[in-house]
Design a protein around this motif. Structure first.
Motif: not given
Length: 477
Positions: A142-143, A147-148, A153-154, A336-339
């Motif tokens: 959650t939360g 998001a992380k 995954y993306g 991606s790490l900074a996304g």
């Protein structure tokens, strides 16, 4: 409570609270998420070697790619539903074990048709495994943790698509123990064994508290819809566009309409259809899926076309052809790490920015192909590939996270299955459309002009992605 969670004793949680997905569990499911995407692209640079070794014609080689992609796309939503019904960890373990066995069958295939059959089975195995990844993340985080996890995954999804092509070139050239192209499949076996060991220890069991039976009519009609569209587009050019391809394409809108009607009727009756139309009332899901389609079509089409152009046109070997895209993979990973931080600050406005960057990168690669052909390789493609990688990294992870951000936990399996089916069908469609366009243009225009024309068509798809991204919700919950 919307989720029923069971797990090993070491992963107990407070009463009424779902068992959290720990760091090792997240690593394990992301490893599994990488495998199907790597295998979709890993064969691109191995196809010439496979054709020579197995005396396979172009139509059969296209089936090696299409058989996997179509079986994967057709069964993904069903895989998500079965995970909701029987337990996601159980389906995850079974799908992963089957993926290892079918990879072994691919690597040991004695002839081309055996390889095609094994690839179809491999795609079906991936369809049982992958939806459980996203559903498990949705159900056990959650939360900020979710998001992380979704951001990772993306990033994993995007990186896997590029890394697969690079890894395929390296493995074919390395010819480990004389295995040649077979190593691109056999490499999955030790990875799967490690994944099964880790999953048994670290991935908690989840299932829907109110599981619904399998929607048999919906499953059949969805499969028929995907097959009537993808099979003729994938095989039509190599087969000479016989009558059955046109009949199949003509049947597609009618079969798709029948699928929608059956699903809407079941949804209104209070049942849970395979793809509930009411799910598309979620704005973030609907608009995110709409954006995934042109993005994935362009991405997979580009990867296929550039592999063919660099090997058959520019004369590069499999390693050099794969490594030519290394800058794209490296920059994609870094951005991606900074996304997540960028999304937290700017919201989904990073997506149109990413589309603009991808367009600039693609234009630079198109210019390089026009000016440098046939001396096209890592150096010539580096600036454009790096900029395009940055742009893609600002789009794909964000959109994948957005699509599932408001899906209820009890529909996590269905939602993840719908999202991945959309992505996978679009990936297959990209190879079928842009790949077919490129190969059809070569006899009349030559390799360089066919490549430039196809890249310009993809540039139009990137522009469409950018426009669609302007309609995304500004924030992600």
């Amino acid at each position: 409570m919307t989720e029923t969670i069971t797990s090993r004793p070491v992963r107990t949680a407070a009463p009424g609270a779902p068992a959290a997905l720990g760091g090792l569990g997240l690593f394990t499911v992301l490893l599994a998420a990488a495998l199907p995407l790597v295998d979709f692209f890993i064969v691109n640079v191995a196809l010439p070697t496979i054709g020579t070794d197995l005396s396979a014609g172009e139509a059969v080689l296209e089936l090696v790619v299409a058989g996997y992609g179509v079986a994967y796309a057709v069964l993904l939503v069903l895989g998500g539903r079965l995970g909701d019904l029987f337990g996601r960890r159980r389906l995850f373990l079974g799908g992963m074990a089957a993926f290892g066995l079918t990879s072994l069958a691919c690597g040991l295939a004695p002839d081309a048709w055996s390889l095609v059959a094994a690839r179809v089975a491999q795609g079906a195995s991936a369809a049982a495994m992958l939806p459980q990844v996203l559903a498990t993340i949705q159900a056990t985080t959650t939360g900020p943790r979710r998001a992380k996890a979704m951001g990772l995954y993306g990033a994993t999804a995007g990186l896997s698509m590029v890394a697969g092509q690079i890894l395929g070139g390296v493995l074919v050239a390395a010819d480990i123990a004389g295995t040649g192209w077979r190593s691109v499949f056999l490499v999955n076996v030790p990875v799967v064994l490690a994944g099964l060991f880790l999953a048994a220890r670290a991935v908690p069991e989840t299932r829907s508290a109110r599981p619904e039976p399998v929607d048999v009519p919906g499953t059949f009609l969805l499969a028929a819809s995907i097959l009537t569209l993808l099979v003729p587009l994938t095989e039509g050019r190599a087969a000479g566009w016989p009558l059955w391809t046109w009949l199949s394409l003509a049947a597609f809108p009618f079969v798709a309409a029948a699928f929608y009607a059956v699903e809407r009727r079941a949804d209104r009756a209070g049942r849970t259809p395979l793809v509930p139309p009411s799910l598309f009332a979620i704005v973030s899901l609907r608009r995110g899926l709409l954006l995934i389609v042109p993005f994935s079509i362009g991405f997979s089409g580009f990867m296929f076309v550039i592999a063919v152009a660099l090997q058959q046109g520019a004369g590069l070997g499999p390693v050099a052809a794969g490594l030519a895209l290394a800058p794209l993979a490296v920059v994609f990973f870094l951005f991606s790490l900074a996304g997540p931080r960028l999304v937290a600050r700017y919201g989904t406005r990073v997506v149109p920015t990413g589309a603009a960057l991808q367009g600039v990168g693609l234009a630079l690669m198109t210019l390089a192909a026009w000016r440098s052909w046939p001396d096209l390789g890592l150096v010539e493609l580096l600036p454009g590939a790096a900029v395009a990688g940055a742009g893609q990294a600002l789009q794909l992870p964000v959109v994948l996270r957005l699509v599932l951000s408001e899906v209820p936990a009890e529909r996590a399996g269905v939602g993840s299955g719908v999202m991945v089916t959309t992505q996978q069908s679009s990936l297959a469609l990209g190879v079928a459309t842009l790949g077919t366009l490129f190969l059809a243009l070569i006899p009349g225009m030559g390799m360089r002009d066919a490549l430039v024309t196809t890249l310009l068509v993809q540039l139009a798809a990137v522009a469409l992605t950018g426009l669609l991204s302007l309609r995304l919700p500004r924030t992600i919950t």
